[in-house]
Design a protein around this motif. Sequence first.
Motif, PDB file in Angstrom:
ATOM      1  N   SER A   1       0.818  -1.213   0.000  1.00  0.00           N
ATOM      2  CA  SER A   1       0.000   0.000   0.000  1.00  0.00           C
ATOM      3  C   SER A   1       0.851   1.261   0.000  1.00  0.00           C
ATOM      4  N   TRP A   2       2.037   1.219   0.595  1.00  0.00           N
ATOM      5  CA  TRP A   2       2.892   2.406   0.617  1.00  0.00           C
ATOM      6  C   TRP A   2       3.420   2.732  -0.777  1.00  0.00           C
ATOM      7  N   PHE A   3       3.548   1.673  -1.610  1.00  0.00           N
ATOM      8  CA  PHE A   3       3.984   1.908  -2.992  1.00  0.00           C
ATOM      9  C   PHE A   3       2.797   2.230  -3.889  1.00  0.00           C
ATOM     10  N   SER A   4       1.723   1.443  -3.788  1.00  0.00           N
ATOM     11  CA  SER A   4       0.598   1.619  -4.711  1.00  0.00           C
ATOM     12  C   SER A   4      -0.138   2.927  -4.457  1.00  0.00           C
ATOM     13  N   SER A   5      -0.129   3.419  -3.209  1.00  0.00           N
ATOM     14  CA  SER A   5      -0.769   4.696  -2.902  1.00  0.00           C
ATOM     15  C   SER A   5       0.107   5.884  -3.279  1.00  0.00           C
TER      16      SER A   5
END
Length: 715
Positions: free
Chosen positions: A171-175
Amino acid sequence: MRKRAKHHLISLVVLSLFGILCLIKPGSVQAATNLVADIASYQSSDLAFFQQLKQRGVKAVTVKLTQGDWYINPKAAAQIVNAKKAGLLVNAYHYAEFNSSTTSNSPVAEAAFFVKQAKLLGISTDRVLALDIEDKKNSANSSVITKDINTFTDYVQGHGYSYTSTYSMRSWFSSKLIKVADLHDKNLWIAEYGADTVGFQPCGTWQYTDKWDVSGYGKIDMSYDYDGRFTTINKGDLNEFTANQTTLKMRGWHISNEISDYNYRYLIIMDAETNKEIKRIQISSLARPDVQRVYPSVDNSLNSGFDESIAIDAGLAGKKVFVIDRYTKDPAGSKNYLDFWFRSDTITIPKKAVNVATLEKFTATDATIQVAGWHASDEAQGRNYRYLIFMDADTNKEIKRVRIANVSRPDIKNKYPNVYNSGNSGFNTSVAVDASLTGKRVFVIDRYTSDQTGSKDYSDYWFRANTITVPKKSVNIAALEKFMATGSTIQVSGWHASDDAQGRAYRYLIFMDADTNREIKRVRVTSGSRADVQSKYPNVYNSLYSGFATSLPVDASLAGKRVFVIDRYTSDATGSKDYSDYWFRANTIAVPKKSMNVATLEKFSVTGTMLQISGWHASDEAQGRNYRFLIIMNADTNKEIKRVRISNNLRPDVQKEYPSVYNSLYSGFSTSLSVDASLAGRHIFVIDRYAIDATGNKDYADYWFRNQSLKIANQ
């Protein structure tokens, strides 16, 4: 990773064979055979633990070494030793707490802490140093956190570890909290559990579970290493890396256990300042039986060598470079590759541009300076403005510059036919001597520039060996006969005779800081009669009244400084304009410091679970330093454990004993601290610090209570 830092863990779904195959990127090593476990202090350091991992197909472990700038995994040393004994490759990771937008730890401080421990614990420079970033202390601003990651990985790579990776939740990358497009190293280690495939690309390594069962030792994190960065033996050595103006020579070797079907090989020349590729060349592997003897189990060790020379072109000339050796499945060498970065071996390639000159005339009277010569340079191309810059030979500072025209020089064109501007390389000018030049030792610089003011984008020739002294039109002589200091007084006397004193009725002695060349203070003085000077210099205007003698109380502005004096005649009552100086620069004295720094630690003990600290610290240097800290130090390592901000306490008893010390009345301190894990079992002492900085990290005055240490029991 660090168990209390996991976020939103999902139950592990058993992967089907089809699911595993979907995870394998075309041309990459088989992820299913590239298992890498990450290990922290929660896991065992037993040899049997690591032997079981090896027997079940795990190729490598990644051991947590550090967290923030304060924590070191106490099991790391044993875990590393036994993992290696079991035949596993050993990488390392750091748990980040940095946030450059706050007063939290800096990325550089944490990176330095991590690299230091990696080197101390024997982590090879061909292994991966990974960054685990998932803490609420990290910035929630995508630009800040991405910049912080780059700062951290750049430091690690710049200090010998070329292979890095950034770990976080998907989520830290995709967001886009972490902006992958802006990362300097885009090798990502992504955590996502309970899925058939990792939900973000690019993904170098996928931590797919935290429930990989190790019989007798519980469950651990496990990852698939798609790119082989964590699970590959990848070593190399650069035996020769040299350059002259025509040729770059590269000789060395590079071995790996994962390149059996990598049929192409490249050497890539990199710009060491920008980390960008300059050029690449395809090469053939050479036999290195010496490498095979050391690494007999690595398949390509016999044919791991390279020995190449390439011509220096404009893209390489003048650059600071390093080299990457690349094995690849791609004929162009742009994908499906395995690299070894020889990042610590950098050289600067000489520039081939010609820059030659001769100063044929350089003379001065008290009215005019004559300058003539020539300067031919390939770097004059595109630089259509030209200046002669007159430099002070004693300070290396510019005095003035004059714009000049190019003069035809067919003789230089004949001598240097291949130099760009040789046919118009001449110069010939005269400059009027003004007050900025008179009496100075000067040399000249000839400058070609694209800037109309001559201040940027230029190519210079410094005629540093050719200096002249411009004659002065007036006599200015002096002698410093007495210059001494005690802790309370500076005594100064001497004489200064100058034709330029005429019309300048005010006189000052100016006390200068010899280390910064800045004025400390000035005092008005009266001229004294000196018949002896008049007898020696009868033609100098004020020789009869050239004397001076004064004494000056030493105050805080002078105490502890190295000083010299200037004697100034001026027409200005403040002494700030229209003046004639004599700098007694060669005569310096050190003024003794009067400041006091005294203290007593009256209480330093543990009561129950509280550490009690009290005492007083009076210091003249507390002036202007309005923040105060008690710093708890490890007495065995001399390293800081923690610091606490404290208030000043009233101490009339200290003021009575030290009435002249600046802060004696408010010199007291008293505080208590909970004995936490950072203090329990430690041998400690304290420092009392006055600081100008709210963090207590700069411009401070300390008192070390080094001789009063305390051993705190384990709680």
